[in-house]
Scaffold this active site. Structure first.
Site, PDB file in Angstrom:
ATOM      1  N   LYS A  22      11.010   0.989 -17.401  1.00 28.19           N
ATOM      2  CA  LYS A  22      11.748   0.515 -16.394  1.00 28.19           C
ATOM      3  C   LYS A  22      10.999  -0.773 -15.806  1.00 28.19           C
ATOM      4  O   LYS A  22      11.873  -1.555 -15.566  1.00 28.19           O
ATOM      5  CB  LYS A  22      12.106   1.715 -15.365  1.00 28.19           C
ATOM      6  CG  LYS A  22      12.836   1.262 -13.788  1.00 28.19           C
ATOM      7  CD  LYS A  22      12.789   2.491 -13.125  1.00 28.19           C
ATOM      8  CE  LYS A  22      11.834   2.731 -12.212  1.00 28.19           C
ATOM      9  NZ  LYS A  22      11.516   1.614 -10.803  1.00 28.19           N
ATOM     10  N   ASN A  23      10.081  -0.569 -15.370  1.00 28.60           N
ATOM     11  CA  ASN A  23       9.358  -1.562 -14.511  1.00 28.60           C
ATOM     12  C   ASN A  23       8.874  -2.897 -15.141  1.00 28.60           C
ATOM     13  O   ASN A  23       8.657  -3.834 -14.505  1.00 28.60           O
ATOM     14  CB  ASN A  23       8.104  -1.011 -13.717  1.00 28.60           C
ATOM     15  CG  ASN A  23       8.242  -0.011 -12.598  1.00 28.60           C
ATOM     16  OD1 ASN A  23       9.627   0.252 -12.379  1.00 28.60           O
ATOM     17  ND2 ASN A  23       7.452   0.535 -12.106  1.00 28.60           N
ATOM     18  N   ARG A  92      14.416  -2.582  -4.829  1.00 26.11           N
ATOM     19  CA  ARG A  92      13.545  -3.810  -4.139  1.00 26.11           C
ATOM     20  C   ARG A  92      13.415  -4.718  -5.315  1.00 26.11           C
ATOM     21  O   ARG A  92      13.240  -5.944  -4.924  1.00 26.11           O
ATOM     22  CB  ARG A  92      12.304  -3.156  -4.029  1.00 26.11           C
ATOM     23  CG  ARG A  92      11.178  -4.164  -3.448  1.00 26.11           C
ATOM     24  CD  ARG A  92       9.895  -3.174  -3.054  1.00 26.11           C
ATOM     25  NE  ARG A  92       8.836  -4.105  -2.955  1.00 26.11           N
ATOM     26  CZ  ARG A  92       8.604  -4.797  -1.877  1.00 26.11           C
ATOM     27  NH1 ARG A  92       9.282  -4.875  -0.932  1.00 26.11           N
ATOM     28  NH2 ARG A  92       7.380  -5.582  -1.851  1.00 26.11           N
ATOM     29  N   CYS A 116      11.518   1.117   2.832  1.00 25.91           N
ATOM     30  CA  CYS A 116      12.151   2.273   2.005  1.00 25.91           C
ATOM     31  C   CYS A 116      11.308   3.400   2.388  1.00 25.91           C
ATOM     32  O   CYS A 116      10.387   3.465   3.084  1.00 25.91           O
ATOM     33  CB  CYS A 116      12.136   1.647   0.194  1.00 25.91           C
ATOM     34  SG  CYS A 116      10.163   2.120  -0.059  1.00 25.91           S
ATOM     35  N   ARG A 121       6.806  -2.108   2.881  1.00 26.27           N
ATOM     36  CA  ARG A 121       7.008  -3.164   1.560  1.00 26.27           C
ATOM     37  C   ARG A 121       7.768  -4.347   1.961  1.00 26.27           C
ATOM     38  O   ARG A 121       8.760  -4.693   1.399  1.00 26.27           O
ATOM     39  CB  ARG A 121       7.883  -2.449   0.428  1.00 26.27           C
ATOM     40  CG  ARG A 121       7.314  -1.168   0.056  1.00 26.27           C
ATOM     41  CD  ARG A 121       8.189  -0.247  -0.872  1.00 26.27           C
ATOM     42  NE  ARG A 121       7.761  -0.679  -2.364  1.00 26.27           N
ATOM     43  CZ  ARG A 121       8.122  -0.363  -3.446  1.00 26.27           C
ATOM     44  NH1 ARG A 121       9.333   0.637  -3.276  1.00 26.27           N
ATOM     45  NH2 ARG A 121       7.903  -0.811  -4.412  1.00 26.27           N
ATOM     46  N   PRO A 122       6.780  -5.293   2.682  1.00 24.50           N
ATOM     47  CA  PRO A 122       7.322  -6.653   2.788  1.00 24.50           C
ATOM     48  C   PRO A 122       7.263  -7.472   1.698  1.00 24.50           C
ATOM     49  O   PRO A 122       6.844  -6.892   0.798  1.00 24.50           O
ATOM     50  CB  PRO A 122       6.463  -6.950   3.932  1.00 24.50           C
ATOM     51  CG  PRO A 122       5.227  -6.013   3.892  1.00 24.50           C
ATOM     52  CD  PRO A 122       5.503  -4.911   3.178  1.00 24.50           C
ATOM     53  N   ASP A 124       6.311 -10.850   2.102  1.00 30.78           N
ATOM     54  CA  ASP A 124       5.559 -12.073   2.539  1.00 30.78           C
ATOM     55  C   ASP A 124       4.672 -12.746   1.588  1.00 30.78           C
ATOM     56  O   ASP A 124       4.594 -13.928   1.365  1.00 30.78           O
ATOM     57  CB  ASP A 124       4.761 -11.744   3.859  1.00 30.78           C
ATOM     58  CG  ASP A 124       3.530 -10.595   3.188  1.00 30.78           C
ATOM     59  OD1 ASP A 124       4.041  -9.794   2.872  1.00 30.78           O
ATOM     60  OD2 ASP A 124       2.283 -10.849   3.633  1.00 30.78           O
ATOM     61  N   GLN A 125       4.195 -12.047   0.305  1.00 27.49           N
ATOM     62  CA  GLN A 125       3.443 -12.612  -0.599  1.00 27.49           C
ATOM     63  C   GLN A 125       4.401 -13.576  -1.386  1.00 27.49           C
ATOM     64  O   GLN A 125       3.877 -14.623  -1.874  1.00 27.49           O
ATOM     65  CB  GLN A 125       2.724 -11.687  -1.346  1.00 27.49           C
ATOM     66  CG  GLN A 125       1.412 -10.925  -0.549  1.00 27.49           C
ATOM     67  CD  GLN A 125       0.688 -11.868   0.041  1.00 27.49           C
ATOM     68  OE1 GLN A 125      -0.178 -12.490  -0.421  1.00 27.49           O
ATOM     69  NE2 GLN A 125       0.392 -11.698   1.424  1.00 27.49           N
ATOM     70  N   ASP A 304       1.758   5.261  -8.847  1.00 30.57           N
ATOM     71  CA  ASP A 304       3.101   5.874  -9.305  1.00 30.57           C
ATOM     72  C   ASP A 304       2.770   7.215  -9.797  1.00 30.57           C
ATOM     73  O   ASP A 304       3.792   7.903 -10.475  1.00 30.57           O
ATOM     74  CB  ASP A 304       3.865   5.137 -10.262  1.00 30.57           C
ATOM     75  CG  ASP A 304       4.738   3.828  -9.489  1.00 30.57           C
ATOM     76  OD1 ASP A 304       4.681   3.932  -8.336  1.00 30.57           O
ATOM     77  OD2 ASP A 304       4.934   3.064 -10.335  1.00 30.57           O
ATOM     78  N   ARG A 396      16.925   7.468 -11.298  1.00 26.53           N
ATOM     79  CA  ARG A 396      16.420   6.031 -11.128  1.00 26.53           C
ATOM     80  C   ARG A 396      15.430   5.455 -12.239  1.00 26.53           C
ATOM     81  O   ARG A 396      15.484   4.501 -12.428  1.00 26.53           O
ATOM     82  CB  ARG A 396      15.974   5.597  -9.502  1.00 26.53           C
ATOM     83  CG  ARG A 396      17.178   5.821  -8.686  1.00 26.53           C
ATOM     84  CD  ARG A 396      16.490   5.269  -7.295  1.00 26.53           C
ATOM     85  NE  ARG A 396      15.982   4.044  -7.555  1.00 26.53           N
ATOM     86  CZ  ARG A 396      15.143   3.461  -6.706  1.00 26.53           C
ATOM     87  NH1 ARG A 396      14.960   3.926  -5.693  1.00 26.53           N
ATOM     88  NH2 ARG A 396      14.460   2.043  -6.910  1.00 26.53           N
TER      89      ARG A 396
HETATM   90  C1  UD1 Z   1       5.688  -2.016  -8.112  1.00 16.59           C
HETATM   91  C2  UD1 Z   1       6.483  -1.022  -9.032  1.00 16.59           C
HETATM   92  C3  UD1 Z   1       6.096   0.222  -8.134  1.00 16.59           C
HETATM   93  C4  UD1 Z   1       4.828   0.550  -8.202  1.00 16.59           C
HETATM   94  C5  UD1 Z   1       4.096  -0.695  -7.239  1.00 16.59           C
HETATM   95  C6  UD1 Z   1       2.684  -0.469  -7.063  1.00 16.59           C
HETATM   96  C7  UD1 Z   1       8.449  -2.117  -9.862  1.00 16.59           C
HETATM   97  C8  UD1 Z   1       9.848  -2.310 -10.132  1.00 16.59           C
HETATM   98  N1  UD1 Z   1       7.909  -1.263  -9.157  1.00 16.59           N
HETATM   99  O1  UD1 Z   1       6.373  -2.454  -6.894  1.00 16.59           O
HETATM  100  O2  UD1 Z   1       6.670   1.381  -9.056  1.00 16.59           O
HETATM  101  O3  UD1 Z   1       4.536   1.582  -6.882  1.00 16.59           O
HETATM  102  O4  UD1 Z   1       4.384  -1.910  -8.000  1.00 16.59           O
HETATM  103  O5  UD1 Z   1       1.946  -0.183  -8.222  1.00 16.59           O
HETATM  104  O6  UD1 Z   1       7.710  -2.649 -10.705  1.00 16.59           O
HETATM  105  N2  UD1 Z   1       3.292  -5.879  -0.229  1.00 16.59           N
HETATM  106  C9  UD1 Z   1       3.257  -6.859   0.668  1.00 16.59           C
HETATM  107  N3  UD1 Z   1       3.695  -8.034   0.641  1.00 16.59           N
HETATM  108  C10 UD1 Z   1       4.458  -8.446  -0.475  1.00 16.59           C
HETATM  109  C11 UD1 Z   1       4.317  -7.635  -1.474  1.00 16.59           C
HETATM  110  C12 UD1 Z   1       3.828  -6.204  -1.488  1.00 16.59           C
HETATM  111  O7  UD1 Z   1       2.703  -6.292   1.750  1.00 16.59           O
HETATM  112  O8  UD1 Z   1       4.723  -9.462  -0.228  1.00 16.59           O
HETATM  113  C13 UD1 Z   1       2.708  -4.540  -0.209  1.00 16.59           C
HETATM  114  C14 UD1 Z   1       3.778  -3.453  -0.311  1.00 16.59           C
HETATM  115  O9  UD1 Z   1       4.297  -2.822   0.900  1.00 16.59           O
HETATM  116  C15 UD1 Z   1       2.992  -2.419  -1.075  1.00 16.59           C
HETATM  117  C16 UD1 Z   1       1.821  -3.109  -1.716  1.00 16.59           C
HETATM  118  O10 UD1 Z   1       1.837  -4.194  -1.312  1.00 16.59           O
HETATM  119  O11 UD1 Z   1       2.484  -1.732  -0.119  1.00 16.59           O
HETATM  120  C17 UD1 Z   1       2.301  -2.987  -3.224  1.00 16.59           C
HETATM  121  O12 UD1 Z   1       3.219  -3.542  -3.724  1.00 16.59           O
HETATM  122  P1  UD1 Z   1       3.766  -4.461  -4.799  1.00 16.59           P
HETATM  123  O13 UD1 Z   1       2.345  -4.416  -5.895  1.00 16.59           O
HETATM  124  O14 UD1 Z   1       4.315  -5.711  -4.636  1.00 16.59           O
HETATM  125  O15 UD1 Z   1       4.535  -3.215  -5.544  1.00 16.59           O
HETATM  126  P2  UD1 Z   1       6.237  -3.680  -6.078  1.00 16.59           P
HETATM  127  O16 UD1 Z   1       6.078  -4.767  -6.788  1.00 16.59           O
HETATM  128  O17 UD1 Z   1       7.066  -3.499  -4.917  1.00 16.59           O
END
Ligand code: UD1
Length: 417
Positions: A22-23, A92, A116, A121-122, A124-125, A304, A396
């Protein structure tokens, strides 16, 4: 809402197969937006999240069809450069469309994902990096409004290895002028798979799977034909099921290297895992030994898989400490596991699990996707009947989970409450 009724204590025996990831499917479907013409993704799982993303792409004007195991996305005509709140809120990964919309059309209006259940889960990056490529961003009424006269390659260093941020930037940089360097990039197998799909579109990417990625932007890309990688989280979930109840359980189609951190922990817990290419056979002779773990970006232990491994540790012979470092609120399965007789105490980002002899069936509530999987695993070994409510979370992310487990001996009934 649907629920599962599970009669615990049945051994799991036979072969169970892993679906497509899925991811990995989600960002690769988004990447189809870069090209005119029809991209074909083979093996995307038939899941709510995949369908939701299909709806979003269709909302923007893409032709989206599912034929058997093929998902076809024709992004020749895209007439709406917008992702509405309702579609981004529920998933997301929808936020990823901002990258290709900006890169190909120079504008995008995409809802902020919001929080969520498992954390804030912002994004900003993602935003900081898109600005570095030359996007002008404006946040108003909960939407990111973005435009550019043309993205230009840049060197970007993420504050931490964000999976979605790395994917978003890889896709956007594919149509940027010149080369983009992504430092401190995520290294997950889904990133490697996205790089393969982008490669099929004609984009040269170096370093996928390492912390430094180089994307050589190009003027025009072609549609892809791509077979998605197998779902390592589903694979890992079945490995834990095997460690709990395998007599023995053979899992087909997983890549053991993608779950090396989990395999290591399971072996330390006393599981016997024999890997033979795409066949992994799991069984366990003695008691479950406690193991500590700390979640970390790949190749560390995946967040996960935290809830599923915790389910195993609830019946270990001793105390284990589970530390969550990726999400700030990812222990919502703890009170539910305790309802099944587990003895877990949370202290900040740590959960201390005192193993008990047996769990006892009860009614529990699924709170998010992977937490739900942990509850199902616990239900498989709890004495008597466990009802897992709100399994729409499972829908999901796990393709035909109940049917697959039933085929290897589990007693699970799906019913409408
Ligand atoms: C993806 C996976 C999810 C998995 C996660 C971490 C998908 C669809 N989802 O989620 O199943 O749990 O990787 O392995 O692939 N964060 C920030 N700012 C940002 C981006 C992220 O603060 O701009 C924080 C998030 O709140 C979170 C952490 O960084 O606490 C990890 O996020 P990220 O690695 O981006 O995960 P996702 O891509 O959302």
């Amino acid at each position: 809402m649907d629920a599962f009724r599970i009669q615990g204590g049945r051994p799991l025996r036979g072969e169970i197969s892993v679906s497509g990831s899925k991811n990995a499917s989600l960002p690769i479907m988004v990447a189809a937006l870069l090209a005119e013409g029809e991209s074909v993704l083979f093996g995307a799982p038939d899941l709510v999240d995949v369908r939701t993303l299909g709806q979003l792409l269709a909302h923007m004007g893409a032709g989206v069809r599912r034929e058997g195991r093929e998902t076809k996305i024709d992004a020749t005509r895209i007439d709406k450069h917008e992702a509405p709140y309702d579609l981004v809120r529920t998933m997301r990964a929808s936020f990823l469309v901002i990258g290709p919309l900006l890169a190909r059309f120079g504008r995008a209006r995409v809802s902020l994902p919001g929080g969520c259940a498992i954390g804030a889960r912002p994004v900003d990056q993602h935003l900081k990096a898109l600005e570095a490529l030359g996007a002008t961003l404006h946040i108003s009424h909960g939407y990111v409004e973005a435009e550019t006269k043309g993205l230009c390659g840049a060197e970007i260093t993420f504050d931490f290895p964000t999976v979605g941020g790395t994917e978003n930037l890889m896709i956007a940089a594919s149509l940027a002028k010149g080369q983009t360097v992504l430092n401190n990039a995520a290294c997950e197998p889904e990133i490697v798979d996205l790089a393969l799909a982008l490669g099929e579109m004609g984009v040269r990417i170096e370093g996928a799977g390492t912390e430094r990625l180089v994307v050589h932007g190009t003027d025009k890309v072609r549609p892809y034909r791509h077979q998605v990688v197998c779902d390592r989280i589903e694979f890992g979930t079945f490995l834990v099921a095997g460690a709990l109840a395998g007599e023995p359980l053979t899992i087909l189609g997983g890549v053991a290297d993608h779950q090396a951190a989990l395999v290591d922990k399971l072996k330390k817990s006393g599981a016997d895992i024999a890997i033979d290419g795409p066949r992994a056979t799991v069984t366990r002779a003695g008691a479950i030994r406690p193991v500590d773990l700390r979640t970390a970006p790949y190749p560390g232990f995946p967040t996960d898989m935290q809830a599923q491994l915790m389910a195993l540790m609830t019946v270990a012979d001793g105390v284990s400490v589970i530390t969550e470092t990726i999400f700030e609120n990812r222990f919502m399965h703890v009170p539910e596991l305790n309802r099944l007789g587990a003895d877990i105490r949370v202290d900040g980002g740590k959960a201390v699990v005192h193993g008990v002899k047996t769990l006892s069936g009860s009614t529990v509530m699924a709170t998010d996707l992977r937490a739900s999987a942990g509850l199902v695993l616990a239900g498989l070994v709890a004495e008597g009947e466990t009802v897992v409510r709100r399994i729409y979370h499972l829908d999901r992310g796990y393709e035909h989970l109940a049917d697959k487990l039933i085929a290897v001996g589990a007693n699970i009934q799906r019913f409408r409450e």
